[in-house]
Motif scaffolding. Structure first.
Motif, PDB file in Angstrom:
ATOM      1  N   ARG A 277      20.386  11.149  -6.860  1.00 42.41           N
ATOM      2  CA  ARG A 277      20.008  10.065  -5.959  1.00 42.41           C
ATOM      3  C   ARG A 277      18.567  10.245  -5.460  1.00 42.41           C
ATOM      4  NH1 ARG A 277      22.115   5.744  -3.110  1.00 42.41           N
ATOM      5  NH2 ARG A 277      23.467   5.613  -4.920  1.00 42.41           N
ATOM      6  N   ARG A 279      16.047  11.740  -7.037  1.00 43.39           N
ATOM      7  CA  ARG A 279      15.117  11.404  -8.131  1.00 43.39           C
ATOM      8  C   ARG A 279      15.090   9.899  -8.370  1.00 43.39           C
ATOM      9  NH1 ARG A 279      14.961  16.726 -10.354  1.00 43.39           N
ATOM     10  NH2 ARG A 279      13.832  17.757  -8.697  1.00 43.39           N
ATOM     11  N   ASN A 280      16.245   9.229  -8.278  1.00 41.80           N
ATOM     12  CA  ASN A 280      16.287   7.780  -8.498  1.00 41.80           C
ATOM     13  C   ASN A 280      15.473   7.021  -7.451  1.00 41.80           C
ATOM     14  OD1 ASN A 280      17.885   8.069 -10.739  1.00 41.80           O
ATOM     15  ND2 ASN A 280      19.789   7.460  -9.732  1.00 41.80           N
ATOM     16  N   GLN A 283      11.792   7.593  -7.963  1.00 42.15           N
ATOM     17  CA  GLN A 283      11.248   6.962  -9.176  1.00 42.15           C
ATOM     18  C   GLN A 283      11.393   5.446  -9.180  1.00 42.15           C
ATOM     19  OE1 GLN A 283      13.109   8.988 -12.458  1.00 42.15           O
ATOM     20  NE2 GLN A 283      12.309  10.963 -11.793  1.00 42.15           N
ATOM     21  N   CYS A 288      17.813   1.323  -7.117  1.00 43.18           N
ATOM     22  CA  CYS A 288      18.741   2.324  -7.627  1.00 43.18           C
ATOM     23  C   CYS A 288      20.092   2.314  -6.943  1.00 43.18           C
ATOM     24  CB  CYS A 288      18.141   3.722  -7.478  1.00 43.18           C
ATOM     25  SG  CYS A 288      18.082   4.271  -5.768  1.00 43.18           S
TER      26      CYS A 288
END
Length: 293
Positions: A277, A279-280, A283, A288
């Protein structure tokens, strides 16, 4: 809460996902009994995790059965039976959601605030009466948070403290044992830091558009000439460092707990789901968010 605490679903076995969803549905069922069916709209993954974690500290197998519910009348699904962990998570979901809706109205004049508060009013009254000291402590921390936001605090570390301490209290008071309570409190504190900072990063674009307070925007001095995407990219590494540090402290505390069941599901959430979560959001931002289970 905000619904950021989710498993890394592709890495869960089918039965593990069924059990996780069983806790989610168990909390939903408990909320309906206390706040009415309309009160279910504020259900979050975060409180499903709270129920899962608390119940996993107890002896005995997971108790539940296949049931139909209001939202899934045609096909039965596994729902965990009501117990002290599920009830506590349900109460916390109602309490924190009521304060979150109140905050939306006071800060943004968002009409969802008073409408949602009206739906939750009865349940909120019951929970506040059941946990008067906890409710008072949450209100004190939220008051400190509002004051920091009012004076546009330029430190993400300072701004995130009240929410982290609020979560610490919520997790710590879930257990009577002082030693386990302290470990749970440290888990809650670091989860609170992680949620607050992740949400601040997630909301950068919306907050800039609306002119709303965002501690990351203030601390790292966003300039309109820079552009939102460039700003997000410029501060990504700094935000990631704080988020990963909070998760590492959470993992250390989690390793001290005597988990009696659901270990593989909790491991998935703690060691994979929260990282995925993070990293999402870093990014992809707001795109997300996951759908309800």
């Amino acid at each position: 809460m905000f619904g950021y605490i989710t498993p890394d679903k592709p890495e869960l076995k089918i039965w593990e996902f069924e059990v996780f969803r069983g806790y989610y549905c168990g909390v939903c069922r408990a909320m309906a009994k206390k706040a009415g069916h309309r009160g279910r709209f504020v259900l979050t993954y975060d409180c499903a995790f709270l129920a899962l974690l608390m119940d996993s500290l107890e002896d005995g197998p997971v108790s539940g059965k296949q049931r139909r519910c209001l939202f899934h009348p045609l096909k039965k699904r596994y729902i965990v039976d009501s117990n002290s962990a599920v009830e506590y998570a349900s109460d916390i979901n109602i309490l924190l959601s009521y304060y979150n809706l109140k905050d939306k109205w006071q800060d943004e004049r968002n009409l969802l605030g008073p409408a949602g508060m009206a739906v939750l009013k009865k349940g909120y009254g019951k929970v506040k009466k059941k946990y008067p000291e906890l409710a008072a402590e949450i209100e004190r921390e939220l008051s400190r948070l509002h004051e920091l936001e009012r004076r546009k605090c330029d430190s993400i570390d300072e701004a995130s403290e009240p929410f982290a301490r609020m979560m610490q209290t919520v997790f710590q008071q879930a257990r009577a044992s002082e030693r386990i309570g302290k470990v749970l409190g440290w888990i809650g504190y670091n989860l609170g830091k992680w949620i607050y900072i992740l949400d601040a990063y997630d909301d950068i674009e919306d907050n800039i558009k609306n002119g709303s307070y965002n501690p990351l925007v203030v601390q790292y001095r966003y300039e309109s000439s820079e552009g939102v995407n460039s700003f997000r990219e410029r501060i990504k590494e700094k935000a990631e460092f704080i988020l990963i540090y909070s998760l590492s402290e959470l993992e250390k505390a989690f390793s001290l707990l005597d988990i009696r069941k659901n270990k593989s599901i909790l491991d998935n959430i703690i060691y994979r789901g929260l990282l995925v979560r993070t990293r999402n959001v870093l990014q992809m931002g707001a795109d997300c968010h996951e759908k309800s289970v």
